[in-house]
Structure formats: C-alpha cells, structure tokens
Motif scaffolding. Structure first.
Motif, mmCIF file in Angstrom:
data_model
loop_
_atom_site.group_PDB
_atom_site.id
_atom_site.type_symbol
_atom_site.label_atom_id
_atom_site.label_comp_id
_atom_site.label_asym_id
_atom_site.label_seq_id
_atom_site.Cartn_x
_atom_site.Cartn_y
_atom_site.Cartn_z
ATOM 1 N N VAL A 22 56.182 101.537 7.995
ATOM 2 C CA VAL A 22 57.015 101.571 6.801
ATOM 3 C C VAL A 22 56.177 102.014 5.603
ATOM 4 O O VAL A 22 55.193 101.372 5.253
ATOM 5 C CB VAL A 22 57.602 100.164 6.513
ATOM 6 N N PHE A 59 60.101 98.146 12.312
ATOM 7 C CA PHE A 59 59.437 98.225 11.004
ATOM 8 C C PHE A 59 57.925 98.396 11.175
ATOM 9 O O PHE A 59 57.139 97.773 10.485
ATOM 10 C CB PHE A 59 59.728 96.953 10.194
ATOM 11 N N LYS A 89 64.304 101.112 5.829
ATOM 12 C CA LYS A 89 62.923 101.610 5.771
ATOM 13 C C LYS A 89 62.910 103.111 5.487
ATOM 14 O O LYS A 89 63.766 103.862 5.948
ATOM 15 C CB LYS A 89 62.179 101.310 7.070
ATOM 16 N N ASN A 90 61.918 103.505 4.694
ATOM 17 C CA ASN A 90 61.591 104.916 4.458
ATOM 18 C C ASN A 90 62.750 105.745 3.908
ATOM 19 O O ASN A 90 62.966 106.885 4.297
ATOM 20 C CB ASN A 90 61.036 105.553 5.747
ATOM 21 N N LEU A 105 60.085 100.455 1.549
ATOM 22 C CA LEU A 105 61.045 99.438 1.985
ATOM 23 C C LEU A 105 62.092 99.247 0.898
ATOM 24 O O LEU A 105 61.754 99.070 -0.275
ATOM 25 C CB LEU A 105 60.322 98.107 2.239
#
Length: 212
Positions: free
Chosen positions: A150, A147, A110-111, A153
């Motif tokens: 987010v 998550f 994520k991110n 992704l």
C-alpha cells in the motif's frame, strides 16, 4: 530496572515496551504514523482545517483528547493517507467518544490517491463494522494479502452511531514499511554529501557508490 521505565530517553526501541499494562504488544507495531507523507495527507469534511492529520500519532499518545477531528456538514469523514514508501497494513484502531459521534463503519481503499466522497461510493477493499472504542484498545485486522503493498490508504467513515457529526481522537495503523527502492537509488546517486542511508546501502551492495 526502574530507571529505564521512567523516561523515553532510551530511544524509540525501548520506550514502547513500558506502556501501560505491558503495552509492548500494544505499542510496538503501531509506528506507521511516522511513515505518512504529512504534506499530502488530506481529510475531507473536517470542521477545522488540518485537524484530520492530528489523529495519526503515536500509540502512547492516543489518550491526548485535545487532538481530534470532527466532521463538518454531516457524519462522513474521508482520509487520504499517502505513505513515504510501501506499507503492509496489518491492523487499524479507531478511537472516539463513547457516544453517538463515534464512527460506526470504516471502509478501506488502497492506492487510489485523491479520493473524493463520490469515489468512495465504490466497493472498498475491506469494510468493518466498528464498536465504540473510547480507550483505543480494539484492533481491526486487515486482510494482509490484500494490503501488502500500500502506497496510499483511503479511510472512509460513512456514518456514526446517530449524532449529527462524527468525532475521532485517534487512528492507529499497524504494519511494516519498506522504502521505495527505485527512488532511493536515484537519490543516492546524485547526492554529493554522504548520508547514513548511503552507507547502509554500500554495506549491502559495495558497488552502490559507483552508480553515476
């Protein structure tokens, strides 16, 4: 009513409840494909340019086998998926062929925008061993706490079930989406013509239109 079930003319709220097998539970939450920033969506090692974007579509259209992505040099695929707001990701579906080209493992990050295959060597936020899913029925639940906000992704498929290349027909993303709040205020204050978002904002905060 039979008439209602026939066409999706009744707007998005209605038509997802008449999916096959009472697909209300199936279709309802899988709308995050609408929240992807398509301009910045990127798939690495796709054989046909732009084909990676085709697999993110409506749950009801997951059976459209003309739309798929296939890897090019080897079995690896890496999707960088930016959203238009903040997403709480709850589940993922991965649909492929019932053969060796189906991805065997999925790693979520994520991110981390613009990930490369080198970046993907790091520890993922969550990893799944996949089963072959030719009909798009298997949901892999994410650790929601991990998550919950987010904006970007990355989905890495490092290997498949033994074929030279990997083929994916559909990736479903389930969860909740919220607008990026700060951005929204900036946009509204400079907008001369009112748009529906403005009105919604003003109903909640009557002072909104005084922002200059």
């Amino acid at each position: 009513g039979v008439a209602m079930a026939q066409g999706p003319a009744h707007g998005p709220g209605r038509c997802c409840c008449c999916g096959e097998g009472g697909g209300g539970a199936g279709g309802a939450g899988w709308g995050l494909h609408l929240r992807i920033d398509r301009q910045r969506l990127h798939c690495l090692n796709e054989r046909r340019d732009g084909s990676g974007a085709l697999v993110f579509r409506a749950w009801e259209e997951r059976g459209d086998r003309d739309k798929f992505v296939e890897s090019d040099e080897d079995a690896e695929l890496l999707f960088n998926v930016p959203f238009t707001g903040s997403v709480k990701l709850k589940g993922v579906i991965v649909m492929g062929e019932d053969d060796g080209s189906h991805p065997a493992e999925m790693r979520l990050f994520k991110n981390i925008p613009h990930m490369s295959f080198d970046d993907a060597a790091r520890e993922p936020d969550q990893m799944f061993s996949l089963n072959r899913d030719p009909t798009g029925e298997l949901e892999y639940p994410t650790k929601v706490a991990r998550f919950s906000s987010v904006s970007h992704l990355s989905i890495h498929f490092p290997k498949n079930f033994g074929a030279e290349t990997t083929k994916i027909f559909y990736i479903g993303l389930k969860g909740d989406w919220t607008e990026a709040a700060r951005q929204e205020v900036t946009i509204c204050s400079y907008e001369a013509a009112p748009n529906p978002a403005d009105h919604r904002l003003q109903q909640v905060t009557p002072q909104a239109h005084l922002i200059s």
